[in-house]
Design a protein around this motif. Sequence first.
Motif, PDB file in Angstrom:
ATOM      1  N   SER A  65       0.833  -1.211   0.000  1.00 17.50           N
ATOM      2  CA  SER A  65       0.000   0.000   0.000  1.00 17.50           C
ATOM      3  C   SER A  65       0.866   1.258   0.000  1.00 17.50           C
ATOM      4  O   SER A  65       0.527   2.244  -0.637  1.00 17.50           O
ATOM      5  N   LEU A  66       2.003   1.232   0.687  1.00 16.08           N
ATOM      6  CA  LEU A  66       2.873   2.412   0.719  1.00 16.08           C
ATOM      7  C   LEU A  66       3.609   2.631  -0.602  1.00 16.08           C
ATOM      8  O   LEU A  66       3.843   3.771  -0.992  1.00 16.08           O
ATOM      9  N   THR A  67       3.961   1.549  -1.307  1.00 15.44           N
ATOM     10  CA  THR A  67       4.602   1.752  -2.617  1.00 15.44           C
ATOM     11  C   THR A  67       3.590   2.370  -3.570  1.00 15.44           C
ATOM     12  O   THR A  67       3.926   3.244  -4.357  1.00 15.44           O
ATOM     13  N   LYS A  68       2.338   1.937  -3.433  1.00 20.65           N
ATOM     14  CA  LYS A  68       1.282   2.478  -4.294  1.00 20.65           C
ATOM     15  C   LYS A  68       1.028   3.966  -3.989  1.00 20.65           C
ATOM     16  O   LYS A  68       0.968   4.792  -4.894  1.00 20.65           O
ATOM     17  N   SER A  69       0.892   4.303  -2.698  1.00 20.32           N
ATOM     18  CA  SER A  69       0.536   5.688  -2.355  1.00 20.32           C
ATOM     19  C   SER A  69       1.718   6.646  -2.450  1.00 20.32           C
ATOM     20  O   SER A  69       1.536   7.833  -2.675  1.00 20.32           O
ATOM     21  N   SER A  70       2.951   6.141  -2.280  1.00 17.93           N
ATOM     22  CA  SER A  70       4.093   7.053  -2.215  1.00 17.93           C
ATOM     23  C   SER A  70       4.880   7.160  -3.515  1.00 17.93           C
ATOM     24  O   SER A  70       5.617   8.110  -3.709  1.00 17.93           O
ATOM     25  N   GLY A  71       4.742   6.146  -4.366  1.00 14.69           N
ATOM     26  CA  GLY A  71       5.546   6.161  -5.585  1.00 14.69           C
ATOM     27  C   GLY A  71       6.975   5.663  -5.347  1.00 14.69           C
ATOM     28  O   GLY A  71       7.796   5.646  -6.250  1.00 14.69           O
ATOM     29  N   LEU A  72       7.279   5.256  -4.103  1.00 15.53           N
ATOM     30  CA  LEU A  72       8.595   4.684  -3.808  1.00 15.53           C
ATOM     31  C   LEU A  72       8.583   3.204  -4.164  1.00 15.53           C
ATOM     32  O   LEU A  72       7.523   2.577  -4.178  1.00 15.53           O
ATOM     33  N   ASP A  73       9.757   2.631  -4.390  1.00 12.76           N
ATOM     34  CA  ASP A  73       9.780   1.180  -4.595  1.00 12.76           C
ATOM     35  C   ASP A  73       9.900   0.485  -3.234  1.00 12.76           C
ATOM     36  O   ASP A  73      10.085   1.140  -2.206  1.00 12.76           O
ATOM     37  N   GLU A  74       9.805  -0.851  -3.231  1.00 11.99           N
ATOM     38  CA  GLU A  74       9.806  -1.602  -1.964  1.00 11.99           C
ATOM     39  C   GLU A  74      11.045  -1.324  -1.128  1.00 11.99           C
ATOM     40  O   GLU A  74      10.962  -1.157   0.086  1.00 11.99           O
ATOM     41  N   ALA A  75      12.207  -1.291  -1.776  1.00 13.70           N
ATOM     42  CA  ALA A  75      13.466  -1.058  -1.046  1.00 13.70           C
ATOM     43  C   ALA A  75      13.449   0.311  -0.363  1.00 13.70           C
ATOM     44  O   ALA A  75      13.885   0.454   0.787  1.00 13.70           O
ATOM     45  N   GLN A  76      12.921   1.315  -1.068  1.00 16.35           N
ATOM     46  CA  GLN A  76      12.869   2.667  -0.486  1.00 16.35           C
ATOM     47  C   GLN A  76      11.902   2.728   0.696  1.00 16.35           C
ATOM     48  O   GLN A  76      12.171   3.397   1.690  1.00 16.35           O
ATOM     49  N   VAL A  77      10.765   2.020   0.579  1.00 19.53           N
ATOM     50  CA  VAL A  77       9.804   1.985   1.689  1.00 19.53           C
ATOM     51  C   VAL A  77      10.454   1.314   2.900  1.00 19.53           C
ATOM     52  O   VAL A  77      10.363   1.811   4.029  1.00 19.53           O
ATOM     53  N   LYS A  78      11.164   0.191   2.671  1.00 17.86           N
ATOM     54  CA  LYS A  78      11.829  -0.516   3.781  1.00 17.86           C
ATOM     55  C   LYS A  78      12.911   0.362   4.411  1.00 17.86           C
ATOM     56  O   LYS A  78      13.062   0.387   5.635  1.00 17.86           O
ATOM     57  N   GLU A  79      13.633   1.087   3.575  1.00 20.26           N
ATOM     58  CA  GLU A  79      14.681   1.987   4.068  1.00 20.26           C
ATOM     59  C   GLU A  79      14.069   3.098   4.930  1.00 20.26           C
ATOM     60  O   GLU A  79      14.567   3.410   6.012  1.00 20.26           O
ATOM     61  N   ALA A  80      12.971   3.674   4.451  1.00 20.32           N
ATOM     62  CA  ALA A  80      12.292   4.731   5.215  1.00 20.32           C
ATOM     63  C   ALA A  80      11.774   4.168   6.543  1.00 20.32           C
ATOM     64  O   ALA A  80      11.869   4.812   7.589  1.00 20.32           O
ATOM     65  N   PHE A  81      11.230   2.936   6.503  1.00 18.22           N
ATOM     66  CA  PHE A  81      10.719   2.292   7.710  1.00 18.22           C
ATOM     67  C   PHE A  81      11.852   2.078   8.712  1.00 18.22           C
ATOM     68  O   PHE A  81      11.715   2.374   9.896  1.00 18.22           O
ATOM     69  N   ASN A  82      12.994   1.564   8.231  1.00 20.27           N
ATOM     70  CA  ASN A  82      14.132   1.310   9.124  1.00 20.27           C
ATOM     71  C   ASN A  82      14.626   2.604   9.765  1.00 20.27           C
ATOM     72  O   ASN A  82      14.966   2.633  10.948  1.00 20.27           O
ATOM     73  N   ALA A  83      14.637   3.681   8.983  1.00 17.00           N
ATOM     74  CA  ALA A  83      15.051   4.986   9.529  1.00 17.00           C
ATOM     75  C   ALA A  83      14.044   5.454  10.595  1.00 17.00           C
ATOM     76  O   ALA A  83      14.437   5.975  11.650  1.00 17.00           O
ATOM     77  N   PHE A  84      12.755   5.253  10.331  1.00 18.12           N
ATOM     78  CA  PHE A  84      11.701   5.649  11.270  1.00 18.12           C
ATOM     79  C   PHE A  84      11.836   4.860  12.573  1.00 18.12           C
ATOM     80  O   PHE A  84      11.783   5.416  13.664  1.00 18.12           O
ATOM     81  N   VAL A  85      12.057   3.528  12.458  1.00 20.06           N
ATOM     82  CA  VAL A  85      12.171   2.669  13.647  1.00 20.06           C
ATOM     83  C   VAL A  85      13.476   2.945  14.403  1.00 20.06           C
ATOM     84  O   VAL A  85      13.507   2.861  15.625  1.00 20.06           O
ATOM     85  N   ALA A  86      14.521   3.316  13.681  1.00 18.00           N
ATOM     86  CA  ALA A  86      15.773   3.680  14.357  1.00 18.00           C
ATOM     87  C   ALA A  86      15.542   4.888  15.260  1.00 18.00           C
ATOM     88  O   ALA A  86      16.061   4.965  16.378  1.00 18.00           O
ATOM     89  N   GLU A  87      14.732   5.826  14.777  1.00 18.36           N
ATOM     90  CA  GLU A  87      14.395   7.032  15.532  1.00 18.36           C
ATOM     91  C   GLU A  87      13.357   6.735  16.618  1.00 18.36           C
ATOM     92  O   GLU A  87      13.386   7.320  17.690  1.00 18.36           O
ATOM     93  N   HIS A  88      12.416   5.836  16.317  1.00 20.70           N
ATOM     94  CA  HIS A  88      11.281   5.535  17.208  1.00 20.70           C
ATOM     95  C   HIS A  88      11.165   4.014  17.343  1.00 20.70           C
ATOM     96  O   HIS A  88      10.371   3.380  16.644  1.00 20.70           O
ATOM     97  N   PRO A  89      11.960   3.417  18.257  1.00 18.21           N
ATOM     98  CA  PRO A  89      12.068   1.951  18.339  1.00 18.21           C
ATOM     99  C   PRO A  89      10.736   1.209  18.525  1.00 18.21           C
ATOM    100  O   PRO A  89      10.612   0.076  18.072  1.00 18.21           O
ATOM    101  N   ASN A  90       9.745   1.833  19.153  1.00 20.51           N
ATOM    102  CA  ASN A  90       8.462   1.130  19.306  1.00 20.51           C
ATOM    103  C   ASN A  90       7.540   1.372  18.111  1.00 20.51           C
ATOM    104  O   ASN A  90       6.401   0.937  18.089  1.00 20.51           O
ATOM    105  N   GLY A  91       8.064   2.089  17.092  1.00 15.89           N
ATOM    106  CA  GLY A  91       7.286   2.306  15.872  1.00 15.89           C
ATOM    107  C   GLY A  91       6.269   3.429  15.974  1.00 15.89           C
ATOM    108  O   GLY A  91       5.456   3.617  15.085  1.00 15.89           O
ATOM    109  N   LYS A  92       6.327   4.178  17.081  1.00 16.79           N
ATOM    110  CA  LYS A  92       5.366   5.267  17.269  1.00 16.79           C
ATOM    111  C   LYS A  92       6.092   6.559  17.599  1.00 16.79           C
ATOM    112  O   LYS A  92       6.959   6.589  18.467  1.00 16.79           O
TER     113      LYS A  92
END
Length: 195
Positions: A17-44
Motif C-alpha cells: 500500500s505504501l509503494t502504491k501511495s508514495s511512488g517509492l519502490d519496496e526497497a525505499q519503503v523498507k529503508e524509510a521504515f528502518n530509519a523511522f524505527v531507528a528514531e522511534h524503536p516502538n514504531g510510534k
Amino acid sequence: MGSKNGKPVLREEDIASLTKSSGLDEAQVKEAFNAFVAEHPNGKMKPKDFREMMSKALPKKDASKMEKHVFRIYDSNNDGYIDFSEFMLIFFIMSDGTPEEVLTKIFRVFDVNSDGTITQKEMTKLIKDMYGLLKSEDPNLAAKDLISKSAFAEMDKDQDGKVTTEEFIAACMGQDDLSKMLALKVIDIFVDDDA
C-alpha cells in the motif's frame, strides 16, 4: 503495521500500500521504515518527538502553537501517536496528493476536536495560532477575527454553524478567496521556501 515480540514490523500489505501511495519502490519503503524505527524503536512517534521534528523543519519559526494542529493531520486514528504508515501517508499526500486528498488532510488541522466538523471556535483558535507562526511577516494582525468570521461564513454553506469536510473542500476549490488563503497558509507551514 504489525508487531513481532513488541518490535514494529512492516507487513507485506503495508509495503504494497505504501509503494502504491508514495511512488517509492519496496526497497525505499523498507529503508524509510528502518530509519523511522531507528528514531522511534516502538514504531510510534510521540508528540515530543514530533515537536523536535517540527522545530528542525521550521527552525526560524515558533511552531509550538501549530504543532498540535499539524500532529492531528498525521495521527489519523487519534491514538496520540504517529505510526510509520500514518507518517508516510501524510508525507506523500502533502507532497503529491490530489487537491481533494491534500484538503481532506488540511481539514484535520482545523478540526481541533476531531469530530468531523469545524466550529467557529475551532476556526478562530487555529487562525490565532497560525498568525502566531506567521506574525513576523504579517502586520495585519488585527484582521484575524474578521478573517476567522468571514472564512467560516464562506465555508459554512448550509449555515448550520459547522463546516463539514465537503463544505471545506468545496470552499477551498471554489472561488472562495479566504478559504483558499487559509488552506495555502497551512501548506506554507509544510513547504518552507526560505530554507
